[in-house]
Write a protein that holds these residues in place. Structure first.
Motif, PDB file in Angstrom:
ATOM      1  N   ALA A 163       0.832  -1.204   0.000  1.00  0.00           N
ATOM      2  CA  ALA A 163       0.000   0.000   0.000  1.00  0.00           C
ATOM      3  C   ALA A 163       0.865   1.251   0.000  1.00  0.00           C
ATOM      4  CB  ALA A 163      -0.925  -0.006   1.221  1.00  0.00           C
ATOM      5  N   MET A 164       1.918   1.244   0.798  1.00  0.00           N
ATOM      6  CA  MET A 164       2.801   2.409   0.843  1.00  0.00           C
ATOM      7  C   MET A 164       3.546   2.589  -0.478  1.00  0.00           C
ATOM      8  SD  MET A 164       4.087   2.509   4.762  1.00  0.00           S
ATOM      9  CE  MET A 164       4.631   4.181   4.718  1.00  0.00           C
ATOM     10  N   MET A 165       3.912   1.495  -1.137  1.00  0.00           N
ATOM     11  CA  MET A 165       4.562   1.595  -2.445  1.00  0.00           C
ATOM     12  C   MET A 165       3.602   2.161  -3.489  1.00  0.00           C
ATOM     13  SD  MET A 165       7.726   0.793  -2.529  1.00  0.00           S
ATOM     14  CE  MET A 165       8.011   0.401  -4.227  1.00  0.00           C
ATOM     15  N   ALA A 166       2.338   1.753  -3.426  1.00  0.00           N
ATOM     16  CA  ALA A 166       1.359   2.252  -4.395  1.00  0.00           C
ATOM     17  C   ALA A 166       1.163   3.755  -4.239  1.00  0.00           C
ATOM     18  CB  ALA A 166       0.027   1.523  -4.214  1.00  0.00           C
ATOM     19  N   VAL A 167       1.099   4.232  -3.004  1.00  0.00           N
ATOM     20  CA  VAL A 167       0.885   5.666  -2.771  1.00  0.00           C
ATOM     21  C   VAL A 167       2.153   6.454  -3.056  1.00  0.00           C
ATOM     22  CG1 VAL A 167       0.327   7.371  -1.001  1.00  0.00           C
ATOM     23  CG2 VAL A 167      -0.962   5.271  -1.134  1.00  0.00           C
ATOM     24  N   SER A 168       3.309   5.873  -2.780  1.00  0.00           N
ATOM     25  CA  SER A 168       4.566   6.610  -2.959  1.00  0.00           C
ATOM     26  C   SER A 168       4.857   6.924  -4.420  1.00  0.00           C
ATOM     27  CB  SER A 168       5.727   5.828  -2.354  1.00  0.00           C
ATOM     28  OG  SER A 168       5.969   4.659  -3.091  1.00  0.00           O
ATOM     29  N   MET A 169       4.203   6.249  -5.343  1.00  0.00           N
ATOM     30  CA  MET A 169       4.399   6.513  -6.764  1.00  0.00           C
ATOM     31  C   MET A 169       3.765   7.832  -7.203  1.00  0.00           C
ATOM     32  SD  MET A 169       6.222   4.149  -7.841  1.00  0.00           S
ATOM     33  CE  MET A 169       6.800   2.588  -7.269  1.00  0.00           C
ATOM     34  N   LEU A 170       2.865   8.374  -6.405  1.00  0.00           N
ATOM     35  CA  LEU A 170       2.216   9.632  -6.765  1.00  0.00           C
ATOM     36  C   LEU A 170       3.188  10.795  -6.558  1.00  0.00           C
ATOM     37  CD1 LEU A 170      -1.253   9.055  -5.097  1.00  0.00           C
ATOM     38  CD2 LEU A 170      -0.734   8.986  -7.522  1.00  0.00           C
ATOM     39  N   VAL A 230      -0.551  10.826   5.027  1.00  0.00           N
ATOM     40  CA  VAL A 230       0.230  11.287   3.882  1.00  0.00           C
ATOM     41  C   VAL A 230       0.308  12.805   3.972  1.00  0.00           C
ATOM     42  CG1 VAL A 230       0.363  11.396   1.366  1.00  0.00           C
ATOM     43  CG2 VAL A 230      -0.559   9.366   2.467  1.00  0.00           C
ATOM     44  N   ILE A 231       1.534  13.345   3.854  1.00  0.00           N
ATOM     45  CA  ILE A 231       1.726  14.790   3.876  1.00  0.00           C
ATOM     46  C   ILE A 231       2.431  15.185   2.590  1.00  0.00           C
ATOM     47  CG2 ILE A 231       2.860  16.719   5.036  1.00  0.00           C
ATOM     48  CD1 ILE A 231       2.586  15.171   7.641  1.00  0.00           C
ATOM     49  N   GLY A 232       1.900  16.212   1.915  1.00  0.00           N
ATOM     50  CA  GLY A 232       2.534  16.702   0.697  1.00  0.00           C
ATOM     51  C   GLY A 232       1.549  17.421  -0.198  1.00  0.00           C
ATOM     52  N   MET A 233       2.070  17.850  -1.334  1.00  0.00           N
ATOM     53  CA  MET A 233       1.256  18.538  -2.331  1.00  0.00           C
ATOM     54  C   MET A 233       0.690  17.490  -3.288  1.00  0.00           C
ATOM     55  SD  MET A 233       1.354  21.808  -1.804  1.00  0.00           S
ATOM     56  CE  MET A 233       0.785  22.400  -3.369  1.00  0.00           C
ATOM     57  N   VAL A 234      -0.301  16.782  -2.828  1.00  0.00           N
ATOM     58  CA  VAL A 234      -0.893  15.708  -3.611  1.00  0.00           C
ATOM     59  C   VAL A 234      -2.414  15.791  -3.491  1.00  0.00           C
ATOM     60  CG1 VAL A 234      -0.759  14.049  -1.726  1.00  0.00           C
ATOM     61  CG2 VAL A 234      -0.764  13.221  -4.051  1.00  0.00           C
ATOM     62  N   ASP A 235      -3.103  15.369  -4.543  1.00  0.00           N
ATOM     63  CA  ASP A 235      -4.556  15.399  -4.544  1.00  0.00           C
ATOM     64  C   ASP A 235      -5.087  14.244  -3.689  1.00  0.00           C
ATOM     65  OD1 ASP A 235      -7.182  15.944  -5.146  1.00  0.00           O
ATOM     66  OD2 ASP A 235      -7.121  15.011  -7.129  1.00  0.00           O
ATOM     67  N   PRO A 236      -5.889  14.525  -2.646  1.00  0.00           N
ATOM     68  CA  PRO A 236      -6.399  13.466  -1.774  1.00  0.00           C
ATOM     69  C   PRO A 236      -7.241  12.430  -2.514  1.00  0.00           C
ATOM     70  CG  PRO A 236      -6.836  15.618  -0.819  1.00  0.00           C
ATOM     71  CD  PRO A 236      -6.294  15.844  -2.177  1.00  0.00           C
ATOM     72  N   VAL A 237      -7.970  12.854  -3.526  1.00  0.00           N
ATOM     73  CA  VAL A 237      -8.817  11.926  -4.283  1.00  0.00           C
ATOM     74  C   VAL A 237      -7.950  10.915  -5.037  1.00  0.00           C
ATOM     75  CG1 VAL A 237     -10.539  11.772  -6.116  1.00  0.00           C
ATOM     76  CG2 VAL A 237     -10.650  13.631  -4.458  1.00  0.00           C
ATOM     77  N   MET A 238      -6.820  11.372  -5.577  1.00  0.00           N
ATOM     78  CA  MET A 238      -5.927  10.461  -6.284  1.00  0.00           C
ATOM     79  C   MET A 238      -5.334   9.424  -5.332  1.00  0.00           C
ATOM     80  SD  MET A 238      -3.907  12.920  -8.940  1.00  0.00           S
ATOM     81  CE  MET A 238      -2.941  11.568  -9.562  1.00  0.00           C
ATOM     82  N   VAL A 239      -5.033   9.844  -4.107  1.00  0.00           N
ATOM     83  CA  VAL A 239      -4.460   8.921  -3.122  1.00  0.00           C
ATOM     84  C   VAL A 239      -5.468   7.824  -2.790  1.00  0.00           C
ATOM     85  CG1 VAL A 239      -3.566   8.725  -0.772  1.00  0.00           C
ATOM     86  CG2 VAL A 239      -2.944  10.686  -2.166  1.00  0.00           C
ATOM     87  N   VAL A 240      -6.698   8.218  -2.507  1.00  0.00           N
ATOM     88  CA  VAL A 240      -7.720   7.233  -2.145  1.00  0.00           C
ATOM     89  C   VAL A 240      -8.068   6.348  -3.338  1.00  0.00           C
ATOM     90  CG1 VAL A 240     -10.099   6.964  -1.391  1.00  0.00           C
ATOM     91  CG2 VAL A 240      -8.618   8.558  -0.235  1.00  0.00           C
TER      92      VAL A 240
END
Length: 135
Positions: A20-27, A44-54
């Motif tokens: 799961a962490m590898m899948a999210v870390s690709m963003l 998750v902390i950063g400049m990333v779209d929350p919808v894309m993470v979920v």
């Protein structure tokens, strides 16, 4: 501005956690990730779209938002009373003008490396007897 995204996930073991962490870390745009296995929460902390993470996580795991918001800034300590600082004799000397200082550094570098990088060598095939040309 960096956002803090907290999600609840159903992850059974460390292997699934790692996937799961590898899948999210690709963003792109992720600064920090952590997962609490006891509470089953991923942060998750950063400049990333929350919808894309979920969306990335819902392909394999059951993931839900708990909170989305700005990253918490550390609280500043109370301002302390400034005591008069003792000045050293060395610090009282005025600094040289920055242009003079840079000029001196350039002169020192030229003395250290007189050739600099202004001379280039080019190897021509016709002058090199060891080169092989098939023609």
């Amino acid at each position: 501005m960096a956002e803090k995204i907290v999600m609840k996930m159903d992850v059974a073991n460390d292997n699934k956690k790692r996937k799961a962490m590898m899948a999210v870390s690709m963003l792109p745009g992720i600064n920090f990730m952590s997962m609490d296995m006891k509470a089953k929460k991923m942060t998750v902390i950063g400049m990333v779209d929350p919808v894309m993470v979920v969306d990335k996580l819902r392909k394999r795991w059951n993931a839900h938002f708990i909170s989305v918001g700005p990253k918490e800034e550390p609280k500043k300590a109370e301002t302390k009373k400034e005591e008069p600082k003792k000045t050293d004799a060395k610090k009282e000397q005025p600094r040289k003008d920055s242009a003079e200082h840079i000029g001196q550094l350039v002169k020192l570098y030229q003395a250290y490396n007189p050739q600099l990088t202004t001379h280039y060598s080019v190897i021509v095939r016709e002058e090199d007897p060891n080169s092989c040309v098939i023609g």
